[in-house]
Design a protein around this motif. Structure first.
Motif, short mmCIF file in Angstrom:
data_model
loop_
_atom_site.label_atom_id
_atom_site.label_comp_id
_atom_site.label_asym_id
_atom_site.label_seq_id
_atom_site.Cartn_x
_atom_site.Cartn_y
_atom_site.Cartn_z
N ASN A 86 10.40 -3.08 6.68
CA ASN A 86 10.04 -2.71 5.31
C ASN A 86 11.21 -2.07 4.55
N GLN B 89 10.01 -3.58 -5.31
CA GLN B 89 8.63 -3.80 -4.85
C GLN B 89 7.69 -2.84 -5.54
N ASP B 90 6.46 -3.27 -5.68
CA ASP B 90 5.42 -2.35 -6.11
C ASP B 90 5.09 -1.49 -4.87
N PRO B 91 5.20 -0.14 -4.97
CA PRO B 91 5.05 0.69 -3.76
C PRO B 91 3.73 0.49 -3.01
N LYS B 92 2.62 0.44 -3.76
CA LYS B 92 1.31 0.28 -3.09
C LYS B 92 1.23 -1.07 -2.38
N GLU B 93 1.73 -2.07 -3.08
CA GLU B 93 1.69 -3.43 -2.55
C GLU B 93 2.57 -3.53 -1.29
N LYS C 16 3.27 -1.23 0.88
CA LYS C 16 2.60 -0.58 2.00
C LYS C 16 1.48 -1.49 2.54
N LYS C 17 0.75 -2.09 1.61
CA LYS C 17 -0.34 -2.99 2.01
C LYS C 17 0.21 -4.18 2.80
N LYS C 18 1.27 -4.77 2.26
CA LYS C 18 1.87 -5.95 2.90
C LYS C 18 2.44 -5.61 4.28
#
Ligand code: TYM
Length: 328
Positions: free
Chosen positions: A43, A51-55, A57-59
């Motif tokens: 990561n 990157q979108d931070p929430k995305e 983490k999800k990915k």
């Protein structure tokens, strides 16, 4: 006899596709018994592209679930998240100070990615291969199973390790790339001249591991081939060669068997047979994925334990490196 050690990584950007699976992940799974295995969701590399931070983490967690779903077995392999071990970024800095600008400037991935993301050509993107070298060198590994596109990065990792050992004394094991004979470069279905990639735009470009059977059939049906009719392994016919290579890996049949299976038949026949094989390969993986991904507590503990287990190796190498350069 002690087993050889492998390390490899995959970025949690976009969706994992058949190229990632055939060029890398399938080989990690298939050779788990032979090696001591360390696999990593990288990561920290992913943020070289905004990157979108929430995305992100999800990915990251989705990809870890997917690796387990593909058959990474935690009784045999270690799986962890790169950012959970600080020594990766820390060693990358020391390596950065030992990699000539000229060597880094030759990296073709940087050139490709900076053309694709002209608004964010950052220093991290340029230094990406130093972080990758750190990932590998921290764990004193023998082999690095990757697709062909990572070969140049591996060479840079070997070069910096050899130079460092020569100048400061023995510190890093020199890793070897482990690139499969077939499947090391799966091409885009819509354009067999370009490598299948997570970031390509075309809707029929890549087969993603979570694609439904209908989508898989449609993508293969639309796959670009040529105007000839014979179904034979011919590297000059890139589209057909790509489809046949996927079929070869997933069925385990020989090239002769495959050519005789399709003798006198058309491309439509091959595409249907191939779609079926891919759908059946992905079916259990998709079932595993949906089960594992629901068990968040389990996944978190796997990744936490994974980092706990390998951290001492990373720390020992990093401390030695610091000592050798006079930082400790
Ligand atoms: P990434 O995330 O782009 O790809 C993961 C793995 O999939 C392979 N691959 C392919 N193989 C065959 N055909 C394709 N079309 C295809 N596309 C991708 C890649 O070669 C890779 O093995 N820099 C690495 C991640 C990394 C890493 C490492 C790998 C970071 N640190 C240390 C090994 C060791 C990358 O971006 O992979």
């Amino acid at each position: 006899m002690t087993k050889k050690r492998v390390f490899s990584g995959i970025q949690p950007t976009g969706n994992i596709h058949l190229g990632n699976y055939l060029g890398a992940v399938k080989n990690w799974v298939d050779s788990q018994d032979e090696y001591e295995n360390i696999f990593c969701v990288v990561n920290t590399h992913a943020i070289t592209i905004r990157q979108d931070p929430k995305e992100l983490k999800k990915k990251t967690y989705e990809l870890a679930s997917m690796l387990l779903a593909c058959g990474i077995d935690i009784a045999k392999s270690n799986l962890f998240i790169q950012s959970h071990i600080d020594e990766h970024a820390a060693l990358a800095w020391i390596l950065d100070c030992h990699i000539p600008m000229g060597d880094m400037s030759r990296m073709t991935q940087f050139k490709d990615k900076s053309v694709k993301n002209p608004k964010n050509v950052n220093v991290g993107l340029f230094n990406y291969p130093a972080l990758m070298a750190a990932d590998i060198l921290l764990y004193q590994v023998d082999d690095v199973p990757v697709g062909e596109d990572q070969k140049q990065h591996l060479e840079l990792a070997r070069d910096v390790a050899m130079r460092f050992n020569r100048d400061y004394g023995e510190c890093f094991k020199i890793p070897k790339p482990m690139i499969p004979a077939v499947g090391a470069r799966i091409m885009g279905l819509d354009d067999p001249q370009t490598k299948m990639s997570k970031s390509a735009q075309g809707e029929n470009h890549a087969i993603f591991l979570l694609d439904s059977p209908d989508v898989i059939s449609r993508k293969f049906k639309k796959a670009v081939t040529d105007s000839q009719t014979s179904i034979v392994f011919d590297q000059t016919r890139a589209g057909l060669y790509n489809l046949l290579s996927i079929y070869e890996i997933l069925t385990g049949k020989t090239r002769e068997e495959i050519e005789s299976e399709f003798e006198g038949k058309g491309y439509g026949h091959l595409k249907t047979a191939l779609a079926e094989v891919v759908i059946e390969t992905l079916r259990p993986i998709q079932e595993n994925y949906h089960r594992i991904h629901k068990e968040t507590g389990y996944l978190e503990s796997v990744l936490y334990n994974g980092a706990q287990q390998v951290r001492p190796i990373a720390k020992a190498t990093y401390d030695k490196t610091k000592e050798l350069v006079g930082l400790l």
